[in-house]
Design a protein around this motif. Structure first.
Motif, PDB file in Angstrom:
ATOM      1  N   ASP A  13     -36.510  90.899  76.651  1.00 45.30           N
ATOM      2  CA  ASP A  13     -35.361  91.339  76.706  1.00 45.30           C
ATOM      3  C   ASP A  13     -35.207  91.728  75.220  1.00 45.30           C
ATOM      4  OD1 ASP A  13     -35.557  88.910  76.444  1.00 45.30           O
ATOM      5  OD2 ASP A  13     -33.005  88.430  76.023  1.00 45.30           O
ATOM      6  N   LEU A  14     -36.165  90.811  74.498  1.00 44.48           N
ATOM      7  CA  LEU A  14     -35.961  91.581  73.007  1.00 44.48           C
ATOM      8  C   LEU A  14     -36.840  92.567  72.180  1.00 44.48           C
ATOM      9  CD1 LEU A  14     -35.922  87.589  72.141  1.00 44.48           C
ATOM     10  CD2 LEU A  14     -34.277  89.322  72.222  1.00 44.48           C
ATOM     11  N   ILE A  15     -38.490  92.559  73.340  1.00 44.01           N
ATOM     12  CA  ILE A  15     -38.991  93.572  73.149  1.00 44.01           C
ATOM     13  C   ILE A  15     -37.879  94.643  72.665  1.00 44.01           C
ATOM     14  CG2 ILE A  15     -40.944  95.304  73.648  1.00 44.01           C
ATOM     15  CD1 ILE A  15     -41.757  93.278  75.348  1.00 44.01           C
ATOM     16  N   GLY A  16     -38.520  95.942  70.826  1.00 47.79           N
ATOM     17  CA  GLY A  16     -38.242  96.423  70.783  1.00 47.79           C
ATOM     18  C   GLY A  16     -36.086  96.701  70.932  1.00 47.79           C
ATOM     19  N   LYS A  17     -36.008  95.499  70.723  1.00 48.88           N
ATOM     20  CA  LYS A  17     -34.527  95.658  69.694  1.00 48.88           C
ATOM     21  C   LYS A  17     -33.763  96.196  68.783  1.00 48.88           C
ATOM     22  CE  LYS A  17     -30.801  92.217  69.764  1.00 48.88           C
ATOM     23  NZ  LYS A  17     -30.101  90.246  70.505  1.00 48.88           N
ATOM     24  N   GLY A  18     -33.281  96.301  68.666  1.00 45.68           N
ATOM     25  CA  GLY A  18     -32.788  97.240  67.104  1.00 45.68           C
ATOM     26  C   GLY A  18     -33.530  98.054  67.025  1.00 45.68           C
ATOM     27  N   PHE A  75     -37.069 102.314  79.885  1.00 45.42           N
ATOM     28  CA  PHE A  75     -36.565 100.815  81.181  1.00 45.42           C
ATOM     29  C   PHE A  75     -37.966  99.948  80.991  1.00 45.42           C
ATOM     30  CE2 PHE A  75     -37.399  99.268  85.363  1.00 45.42           C
ATOM     31  CZ  PHE A  75     -36.035  98.020  85.467  1.00 45.42           C
ATOM     32  N   ILE A  76     -37.330  99.109  80.704  1.00 42.63           N
ATOM     33  CA  ILE A  76     -38.509  97.432  80.939  1.00 42.63           C
ATOM     34  C   ILE A  76     -37.742  96.442  81.602  1.00 42.63           C
ATOM     35  CG2 ILE A  76     -37.774  96.598  78.776  1.00 42.63           C
ATOM     36  CD1 ILE A  76     -40.396  95.189  78.374  1.00 42.63           C
ATOM     37  N   ASP A  93     -44.626  96.145  81.851  1.00 47.35           N
ATOM     38  CA  ASP A  93     -44.945  95.953  80.857  1.00 47.35           C
ATOM     39  C   ASP A  93     -44.708  95.575  79.539  1.00 47.35           C
ATOM     40  OD1 ASP A  93     -46.452  97.079  80.573  1.00 47.35           O
ATOM     41  OD2 ASP A  93     -47.790  97.031  81.286  1.00 47.35           O
ATOM     42  N   GLY A  94     -44.013  96.263  78.643  1.00 47.22           N
ATOM     43  CA  GLY A  94     -43.679  96.362  77.486  1.00 47.22           C
ATOM     44  C   GLY A  94     -43.710  97.555  76.828  1.00 47.22           C
ATOM     45  N   THR A  95     -45.354  98.232  77.437  1.00 44.26           N
ATOM     46  CA  THR A  95     -46.160  99.209  76.409  1.00 44.26           C
ATOM     47  C   THR A  95     -46.180 100.266  76.526  1.00 44.26           C
ATOM     48  OG1 THR A  95     -47.536  99.648  78.907  1.00 44.26           O
ATOM     49  CG2 THR A  95     -48.369  97.890  77.499  1.00 44.26           C
ATOM     50  N   GLY A  96     -44.820 100.695  76.308  1.00 38.32           N
ATOM     51  CA  GLY A  96     -44.024 102.161  76.369  1.00 38.32           C
ATOM     52  C   GLY A  96     -43.543 101.568  74.751  1.00 38.32           C
ATOM     53  N   LEU A  97     -43.239 101.100  74.345  1.00 42.71           N
ATOM     54  CA  LEU A  97     -41.900 100.996  73.132  1.00 42.71           C
ATOM     55  C   LEU A  97     -42.366 102.243  72.211  1.00 42.71           C
ATOM     56  CD1 LEU A  97     -39.738  99.733  71.354  1.00 42.71           C
ATOM     57  CD2 LEU A  97     -41.164  98.288  70.971  1.00 42.71           C
ATOM     58  N   SER A  98     -44.329 101.571  71.703  1.00 41.40           N
ATOM     59  CA  SER A  98     -44.411 103.040  70.721  1.00 41.40           C
ATOM     60  C   SER A  98     -44.480 104.640  70.857  1.00 41.40           C
ATOM     61  CB  SER A  98     -45.604 102.731  70.585  1.00 41.40           C
ATOM     62  OG  SER A  98     -47.369 103.626  70.029  1.00 41.40           O
ATOM     63  N   LEU A  99     -44.213 105.056  72.823  1.00 41.76           N
ATOM     64  CA  LEU A  99     -44.101 106.364  73.222  1.00 41.76           C
ATOM     65  C   LEU A  99     -42.565 106.349  73.347  1.00 41.76           C
ATOM     66  CD1 LEU A  99     -45.001 109.232  74.434  1.00 41.76           C
ATOM     67  CD2 LEU A  99     -44.874 107.763  76.269  1.00 41.76           C
ATOM     68  N   CYS A 100     -41.848 105.631  73.159  1.00 43.53           N
ATOM     69  CA  CYS A 100     -40.421 105.723  73.383  1.00 43.53           C
ATOM     70  C   CYS A 100     -40.514 106.354  71.611  1.00 43.53           C
ATOM     71  CB  CYS A 100     -39.890 105.107  73.867  1.00 43.53           C
ATOM     72  SG  CYS A 100     -39.900 104.263  75.347  1.00 43.53           S
ATOM     73  N   TRP A 101     -40.631 105.332  71.267  1.00 44.63           N
ATOM     74  CA  TRP A 101     -39.947 104.998  69.021  1.00 44.63           C
ATOM     75  C   TRP A 101     -40.667 106.347  69.143  1.00 44.63           C
ATOM     76  CZ3 TRP A 101     -43.179 104.328  64.672  1.00 44.63           C
ATOM     77  CH2 TRP A 101     -42.359 105.155  63.771  1.00 44.63           C
ATOM     78  N   ARG A 102     -41.844 106.989  69.118  1.00 47.46           N
ATOM     79  CA  ARG A 102     -42.655 108.410  68.539  1.00 47.46           C
ATOM     80  C   ARG A 102     -41.977 109.607  69.289  1.00 47.46           C
ATOM     81  NH1 ARG A 102     -47.373 107.735  66.310  1.00 47.46           N
ATOM     82  NH2 ARG A 102     -48.313 105.382  66.192  1.00 47.46           N
ATOM     83  N   ALA A 103     -41.216 109.487  70.374  1.00 45.31           N
ATOM     84  CA  ALA A 103     -41.005 110.585  70.991  1.00 45.31           C
ATOM     85  C   ALA A 103     -39.153 110.548  69.843  1.00 45.31           C
ATOM     86  CB  ALA A 103     -40.118 110.585  72.267  1.00 45.31           C
TER      87      ALA A 103
END
Length: 77
Positions: free
Chosen positions: A39-44, A29-30, A9-19
């Motif tokens: 497909d736009l969540i986390g782009k860039g 993978f979303i 559901d796109g909630t893992g972006l913060s964890l990915c970015w911090r890691a």
């Protein structure tokens, strides 16, 4: 560490970015959802590699995390 995050559901972006900021290799993978902008969540985001299929990357990872235990739990086992 090599982290693969399986996100429904796109909630893992913060964890990915911090890691990634901490120096870890991150693949994320979303779940694609037709009719949404998933497909736009986390782009860039630098340091976070978005993958379209998670299963081929599972052996690459030292740690595989899921944001939910519903849809992919059988394959994660």
């Amino acid at each position: 560490m090599k982290l693969l995050l399986v996100d429904t559901d796109g909630t893992g972006l913060s964890l990915c970015w911090r890691a990634a900021q901490a120096g870890h290799q991150v693949r994320w993978f979303i779940e694609p959802k037709p009719g949404t902008h998933a497909d736009l969540i986390g782009k860039g985001f630098k340091g976070v590699e978005k993958v379209t299929e998670w299963l081929p990357h599972a052996k690459w990872a030292d740690l595989v995390l899921a944001t939910a235990n519903d849809k992919y739990v059988t394959k994660l086992d």
